[in-house]
Design a protein around this motif. Structure first.
Motif, PDB file in Angstrom:
ATOM      1  N   ALA A 146      -6.125  26.190 -25.360  1.00 24.60           N
ATOM      2  CA  ALA A 146      -4.903  26.699 -25.964  1.00 24.60           C
ATOM      3  C   ALA A 146      -3.975  27.355 -24.954  1.00 24.60           C
ATOM      4  O   ALA A 146      -2.773  27.420 -25.164  1.00 24.60           O
ATOM      5  CB  ALA A 146      -5.263  27.716 -27.054  1.00 24.60           C
ATOM      6  N   ALA A 147      -4.537  27.869 -23.864  1.00 23.67           N
ATOM      7  CA  ALA A 147      -3.704  28.560 -22.881  1.00 23.67           C
ATOM      8  C   ALA A 147      -2.796  27.605 -22.128  1.00 23.67           C
ATOM      9  O   ALA A 147      -1.828  28.005 -21.513  1.00 23.67           O
ATOM     10  CB  ALA A 147      -4.588  29.309 -21.885  1.00 23.67           C
ATOM     11  N   ALA A 161      -4.841  21.800 -11.377  1.00 20.66           N
ATOM     12  CA  ALA A 161      -5.749  22.916 -11.648  1.00 20.66           C
ATOM     13  C   ALA A 161      -6.830  23.014 -10.576  1.00 20.66           C
ATOM     14  O   ALA A 161      -7.184  24.095 -10.114  1.00 20.66           O
ATOM     15  CB  ALA A 161      -6.380  22.743 -13.031  1.00 20.66           C
ATOM     16  N   GLN A 162      -7.348  21.867 -10.160  1.00 22.69           N
ATOM     17  CA  GLN A 162      -8.367  21.843  -9.110  1.00 22.69           C
ATOM     18  C   GLN A 162      -7.792  22.344  -7.791  1.00 22.69           C
ATOM     19  O   GLN A 162      -8.444  23.083  -7.047  1.00 22.69           O
ATOM     20  CB  GLN A 162      -8.922  20.427  -8.950  1.00 22.69           C
ATOM     21  N   SER A 171      -9.993  30.702 -13.253  1.00 22.71           N
ATOM     22  CA  SER A 171      -9.702  29.827 -14.385  1.00 22.71           C
ATOM     23  C   SER A 171      -8.553  30.369 -15.222  1.00 22.71           C
ATOM     24  O   SER A 171      -7.631  29.635 -15.587  1.00 22.71           O
ATOM     25  CB  SER A 171     -10.956  29.676 -15.255  1.00 22.71           C
ATOM     26  N   GLN A 172      -8.582  31.663 -15.505  1.00 19.42           N
ATOM     27  CA  GLN A 172      -7.537  32.264 -16.327  1.00 19.42           C
ATOM     28  C   GLN A 172      -6.189  32.211 -15.628  1.00 19.42           C
ATOM     29  O   GLN A 172      -5.160  31.903 -16.241  1.00 19.42           O
ATOM     30  CB  GLN A 172      -7.901  33.717 -16.652  1.00 19.42           C
ATOM     31  N   GLU A 173      -6.176  32.505 -14.327  1.00 21.17           N
ATOM     32  CA  GLU A 173      -4.925  32.459 -13.561  1.00 21.17           C
ATOM     33  C   GLU A 173      -4.361  31.047 -13.523  1.00 21.17           C
ATOM     34  O   GLU A 173      -3.146  30.842 -13.659  1.00 21.17           O
ATOM     35  CB  GLU A 173      -5.171  32.967 -12.139  1.00 21.17           C
ATOM     36  N   SER A 195       3.575  26.246 -10.079  1.00 30.96           N
ATOM     37  CA  SER A 195       2.488  27.097 -10.546  1.00 30.96           C
ATOM     38  C   SER A 195       2.246  28.256  -9.579  1.00 30.96           C
ATOM     39  O   SER A 195       2.049  29.405  -9.999  1.00 30.96           O
ATOM     40  CB  SER A 195       1.197  26.273 -10.696  1.00 30.96           C
ATOM     41  N   LEU A 196       2.285  27.973  -8.285  1.00 25.34           N
ATOM     42  CA  LEU A 196       2.099  29.015  -7.274  1.00 25.34           C
ATOM     43  C   LEU A 196       3.215  30.050  -7.334  1.00 25.34           C
ATOM     44  O   LEU A 196       2.970  31.252  -7.186  1.00 25.34           O
ATOM     45  CB  LEU A 196       2.010  28.399  -5.876  1.00 25.34           C
ATOM     46  N   LYS A 197       4.435  29.597  -7.566  1.00 24.66           N
ATOM     47  CA  LYS A 197       5.562  30.527  -7.656  1.00 24.66           C
ATOM     48  C   LYS A 197       5.373  31.493  -8.814  1.00 24.66           C
ATOM     49  O   LYS A 197       5.670  32.680  -8.712  1.00 24.66           O
ATOM     50  CB  LYS A 197       6.880  29.761  -7.841  1.00 24.66           C
TER      51      LYS A 197
END
Length: 201
Positions: A146-147, A161-162, A171-173, A195-197
């Motif tokens: 869901a996240a 993600a990997q 995982s949460q981050e 994603s990093l930003k």
């Protein structure tokens, strides 16, 4: 000891930036990517890493925390020292490095001066192995959830993600960083970059 240096850029040399903080010039070994964002005479900030050893006391500086994290990650690979890590990060951004590891693209790593095929393959092998161990110990789940605001975890989202996991994010981050990113239509490297930003804001 030092988290970052924020001051006037006093000197820029190959692989070296001198930051004047209160009248003290700190010589920071760094990458071409960081150097390209600094201008002599202007204010600059670098996130630092202090390497202390026998007859060694070197300060390293990086424009972003992501680049610093990538540097420390590379130092954890057997046979990779600071010089090799700087060379790799001078020819590849943290996003490109993460993508090269996930896609097992040794060619990208060998573009760095002094990095041969064997060391490139070792970097990929050891960091992918670290990612697998991280997945096992933290329960990192790339099957969906869901996240993550996508209908299903696509191949690109899984690879992104990997890659973020390779760079040391939990995982949460990872799930929070990918939320809202257009994983369906953006190129993989752009997904990782966005994603990093989000994670350094």
């Amino acid at each position: 000891m030092f988290y970052y240096l924020d001051g006037t850029v006093a000197e820029l040399l190959p692989y070296l930036a001198v930051i004047d903080c209160g009248g003290v010039g700190y010589a920071c070994k760094t990458t071409n990517n960081t150097l390209s964002g600094l201008k002599k005479g202007q204010r600059g900030r670098v996130y630092t890493y202090l390497n202390v050893g026998e007859d060694v006391f070197d300060l390293y500086g990086f424009a972003t925390q992501n680049e610093l994290n990538s540097f420390k990650l590379l130092l954890g690979v057997s046979g990779v020292g600071p010089k090799a890590a700087l060379a790799i990060l001078s020819s590849a951004t943290p996003e490109a490095l993460a993508m090269a590891i996930v896609t097992e693209d040794a060619k990208t790593l060998t573009m760095a001066p002094g990095i041969g095929k064997k060391i490139a393959q070792r970097i990929i092998l050891e960091l992918k192995d670290k990612m697998a161990k991280e997945s096992a110990t933290t329960g990192l789940d790339f099957s969906g959830g869901a996240a993550v605001n996508v209908p299903a975890f696509t191949n690109k989202a899984t690879e992104a993600a990997q890659a973020l996991a390779v760079l040391g994010y939990t995982s949460q981050e990872v799930q929070m960083a990918l939320k809202g990113v257009d994983v369906e239509n953006l190129p993989l490297e752009e997904i990782i970059r966005q994603s990093l930003k989000k994670m350094v804001k």
